[in-house]
Enzyme design. Structure first.
Site, PDB file in Angstrom:
ATOM      1  N   CYS A  53       0.818  -1.221   0.000  1.00 42.04           N
ATOM      2  CA  CYS A  53       0.000   0.000   0.000  1.00 42.04           C
ATOM      3  C   CYS A  53       0.848   1.265   0.000  1.00 42.04           C
ATOM      4  CB  CYS A  53      -0.923   0.013   1.210  1.00 42.04           C
ATOM      5  SG  CYS A  53      -1.950  -1.446   1.308  1.00 42.04           S
ATOM      6  N   HIS A  99      -3.404   7.027   3.537  1.00 40.48           N
ATOM      7  CA  HIS A  99      -3.796   5.736   2.969  1.00 40.48           C
ATOM      8  C   HIS A  99      -5.176   5.353   3.518  1.00 40.48           C
ATOM      9  CE1 HIS A  99      -3.853   1.757   1.559  1.00 40.48           C
ATOM     10  NE2 HIS A  99      -3.590   1.176   2.714  1.00 40.48           N
ATOM     11  N   ASN A 112     -10.213  -0.251   0.603  1.00 40.69           N
ATOM     12  CA  ASN A 112      -8.753  -0.134   0.528  1.00 40.69           C
ATOM     13  C   ASN A 112      -8.283  -0.643  -0.835  1.00 40.69           C
ATOM     14  OD1 ASN A 112      -5.999  -0.367   0.794  1.00 40.69           O
ATOM     15  ND2 ASN A 112      -6.047  -1.426   2.762  1.00 40.69           N
TER      16      ASN A 112
HETATM   17  O1  UT7 Z   1      -3.441  -1.421   3.836  1.00 39.27           O
HETATM   18  C1  UT7 Z   1      -3.070  -2.172   4.940  1.00 39.27           C
HETATM   19  C2  UT7 Z   1      -4.033  -3.299   5.042  1.00 39.27           C
HETATM   20  N1  UT7 Z   1      -4.658  -3.601   6.241  1.00 39.27           N
HETATM   21  C3  UT7 Z   1      -5.096  -2.818   7.248  1.00 39.27           C
HETATM   22  O2  UT7 Z   1      -4.864  -1.660   7.323  1.00 39.27           O
HETATM   23  C4  UT7 Z   1      -5.922  -3.486   8.295  1.00 39.27           C
HETATM   24  C5  UT7 Z   1      -5.732  -2.936   9.675  1.00 39.27           C
HETATM   25  N2  UT7 Z   1      -6.640  -3.582  10.586  1.00 39.27           N
HETATM   26  C6  UT7 Z   1      -7.954  -3.276  10.644  1.00 39.27           C
HETATM   27  O3  UT7 Z   1      -8.417  -2.426   9.926  1.00 39.27           O
HETATM   28  C7  UT7 Z   1      -8.800  -3.986  11.665  1.00 39.27           C
HETATM   29  O4  UT7 Z   1      -7.996  -4.733  12.529  1.00 39.27           O
HETATM   30  C8  UT7 Z   1      -9.877  -4.903  11.034  1.00 39.27           C
HETATM   31  C9  UT7 Z   1     -10.943  -4.068  10.338  1.00 39.27           C
HETATM   32  C10 UT7 Z   1      -9.243  -5.872  10.058  1.00 39.27           C
HETATM   33  C11 UT7 Z   1     -10.573  -5.715  12.132  1.00 39.27           C
HETATM   34  O5  UT7 Z   1     -11.153  -4.850  13.077  1.00 39.27           O
HETATM   35  P1  UT7 Z   1     -10.954  -5.117  14.616  1.00 39.27           P
HETATM   36  O6  UT7 Z   1     -11.709  -4.098  15.329  1.00 39.27           O
HETATM   37  O7  UT7 Z   1      -9.472  -5.204  14.884  1.00 39.27           O
HETATM   38  O8  UT7 Z   1     -11.664  -6.506  14.807  1.00 39.27           O
HETATM   39  P2  UT7 Z   1     -11.054  -7.842  15.375  1.00 39.27           P
HETATM   40  O9  UT7 Z   1     -10.101  -8.443  14.417  1.00 39.27           O
HETATM   41  O10 UT7 Z   1     -10.608  -7.592  16.781  1.00 39.27           O
HETATM   42  O11 UT7 Z   1     -12.353  -8.715  15.444  1.00 39.27           O
HETATM   43  C12 UT7 Z   1     -13.409  -8.461  16.364  1.00 39.27           C
HETATM   44  C13 UT7 Z   1     -14.520  -9.463  16.104  1.00 39.27           C
HETATM   45  C14 UT7 Z   1     -14.030 -10.895  15.993  1.00 39.27           C
HETATM   46  O12 UT7 Z   1     -15.002 -11.738  16.579  1.00 39.27           O
HETATM   47  P3  UT7 Z   1     -14.777 -12.357  18.029  1.00 39.27           P
HETATM   48  O13 UT7 Z   1     -13.530 -13.157  17.921  1.00 39.27           O
HETATM   49  O14 UT7 Z   1     -14.643 -11.183  18.950  1.00 39.27           O
HETATM   50  O15 UT7 Z   1     -16.011 -13.169  18.223  1.00 39.27           O
HETATM   51  C15 UT7 Z   1     -14.004 -11.132  14.501  1.00 39.27           C
HETATM   52  O16 UT7 Z   1     -14.184 -12.486  14.172  1.00 39.27           O
HETATM   53  O17 UT7 Z   1     -15.136  -9.140  14.834  1.00 39.27           O
HETATM   54  C16 UT7 Z   1     -15.176 -10.310  14.046  1.00 39.27           C
HETATM   55  N3  UT7 Z   1     -15.102  -9.945  12.641  1.00 39.27           N
HETATM   56  C17 UT7 Z   1     -16.188  -9.664  11.916  1.00 39.27           C
HETATM   57  N4  UT7 Z   1     -17.484  -9.654  12.192  1.00 39.27           N
HETATM   58  C18 UT7 Z   1     -18.328  -9.343  11.227  1.00 39.27           C
HETATM   59  C19 UT7 Z   1     -14.006  -9.783  11.880  1.00 39.27           C
HETATM   60  N5  UT7 Z   1     -14.355  -9.422  10.643  1.00 39.27           N
HETATM   61  C20 UT7 Z   1     -15.705  -9.346  10.632  1.00 39.27           C
HETATM   62  C21 UT7 Z   1     -16.647  -9.031   9.654  1.00 39.27           C
HETATM   63  N6  UT7 Z   1     -17.944  -9.025   9.995  1.00 39.27           N
HETATM   64  N7  UT7 Z   1     -16.298  -8.710   8.399  1.00 39.27           N
END
Ligand code: UT7
Length: 329
Positions: free
Chosen positions: A114, A254, A284
């Protein structure tokens, strides 16, 4: 440095097909509410099956060349920043060179995820500043939908397809590039990667069955890295340029997550009005994000000659990159 180097023109291309969060609800266990709340994304564009990264690159490049008033034959170099090239080799830049008819240009791809467009802009501006070259095309383009795991809700809701381009060349003294920073931390290499298809794990039946050719990401770690890195890099690059946040007319971050952008805004204490955000529409698009934003801002009349622009990105590698420049058009 002999010459001032800056952006002469910008252009972008986005596929027509829109995929909304509601469409995703039908594919994986997710909801519009979760995606909007946790990321700020509402919809993204998806390339049709016949379109690859070089096709979108060419469209964006043609728009940027027209905007700059530069002919393809006048290009000395083409850099394509992408993690989703048409082929493992040759470079996508060579395919673009041929399609544009850029007969006098060298061409190579740049791998910085990115951060790739800002890396490319940095390389190009130094080659212009040194007097080596006159016109360099820098493209950020991605067909991420091709390496998305449509069974993994942690990643498939985040990304979109698109391309953006800039023509870099000589500008009036005092305008153009002011300062840059390129960074990397390879200790986080496997936080965001495509495990298979390279020399470590060549393609096999197993790699396909294991979904090894798709994006794998430790979202939490990348999030923490972004929050740590983005505002700090902005501050360092502004200091190098002898500027403060108050001097910035427009920040182009970004577009990975609205919460990451909000955090940077808070830490930098920059007016929200000065921060370009289009993540709701496109998600993204990796290396394409920043040139797509620049094109949009220019079209909407938000960039003026002499404005101080700051662009900052982070991504796989892990990498980050920032540039401060004075808009030269
Ligand atoms: O360009 C660089 C590329 N990447 C990035 O910049 C990504 C950076 N990271 C992020 O943006 C965030 O970490 C995410 C958007 C990927 C995830 O958000 P988060 O607030 O860190 O969520 P999490 O990974 O802590 O997940 C929280 C919960 C989990 O469930 P449990 O384990 O608490 O039951 C996930 O399984 O949310 C769940 N979850 C979802 N639920 C519904 C994860 N993805 C989804 C989804 N829909 N799409």
């Amino acid at each position: 440095m002999g010459f001032s180097a800056g952006i002469l023109g910008v252009g972008s291309y986005l596929p027509e097909k829109v995929m909304t969060n509601f469409d995703l609800e039908k594919i994986v266990d997710t909801s519009d509410e979760w995606i909007v709340e946790r990321t700020g994304i509402r919809e993204r564009r998806i390339a049709d099956p016949e379109t690859a990264t070089s096709d979108m690159s060419v469209r964006a490049a043609q728009a940027a060349l027209a905007d700059a008033g530069v002919k393809a034959e006048e290009l000395d170099l083409i850099i394509v920043a992408t993690a989703t090239p048409d082929y493992q080799f040759p470079s996508t830049a060579c395919l673009v060179q041929d399609r544009l008819g850029a007969k006098h240009a060298g061409a190579f791809d740049l791998s910085a995820g990115c951060s790739g467009f800002v890396y490319g802009l940095s390389v190009a501006s130094q080659m212009i500043a040194s007097g080596l070259y006159r016109h360099i095309l820098v493209i950020g383009a991605e067909t991420l939908s091709r390496i998305m795991d449509w069974t993994d809700r942690n990643t498939c809701v985040l990304f979109g397809d698109g391309a953006g381009a800039a023509v870099v060349g000589r500008v009036e003294d005092g305008l153009g590039l002011l300062a840059l920073e390129l960074g990397s931390d390879g200790s986080g290499a496997l936080e965001l990667y495509q495990p298979a298809g390279g020399s470590r794990r060549p393609a096999s039946r197993e790699t396909v069955e294991e979904h090894g050719h798709f994006i794998h990401m430790n979202g939490k770690e990348v999030f923490k890295f972004a929050v740590r890195t983005m505002p700090a890099s902005c501050k360092r690059v502004l200091a190098k340029a002898g500027l403060t946040v108050q001097d910035v007319d427009m920040l182009f971050p970004h577009q990975a997550n609205q919460r990451i952008i909000d955090n940077a805004v808070k830490h930098l204490k920059i007016d929200k009005e000065k921060v370009w955000v289009n993540i709701a529409k496109y998600g993204n698009t990796s290396a394409a994000c920043i040139p797509i934003c620049l094109t949009e801002a220019q079209k909407e009349g938000r960039l003026h000659k002499g404005d101080v622009i700051l662009a900052v990105a982070f991504g796989t590698g892990l990498t980050w990159a920032s540039v401060a420049l004075k808009w030269a058009k």
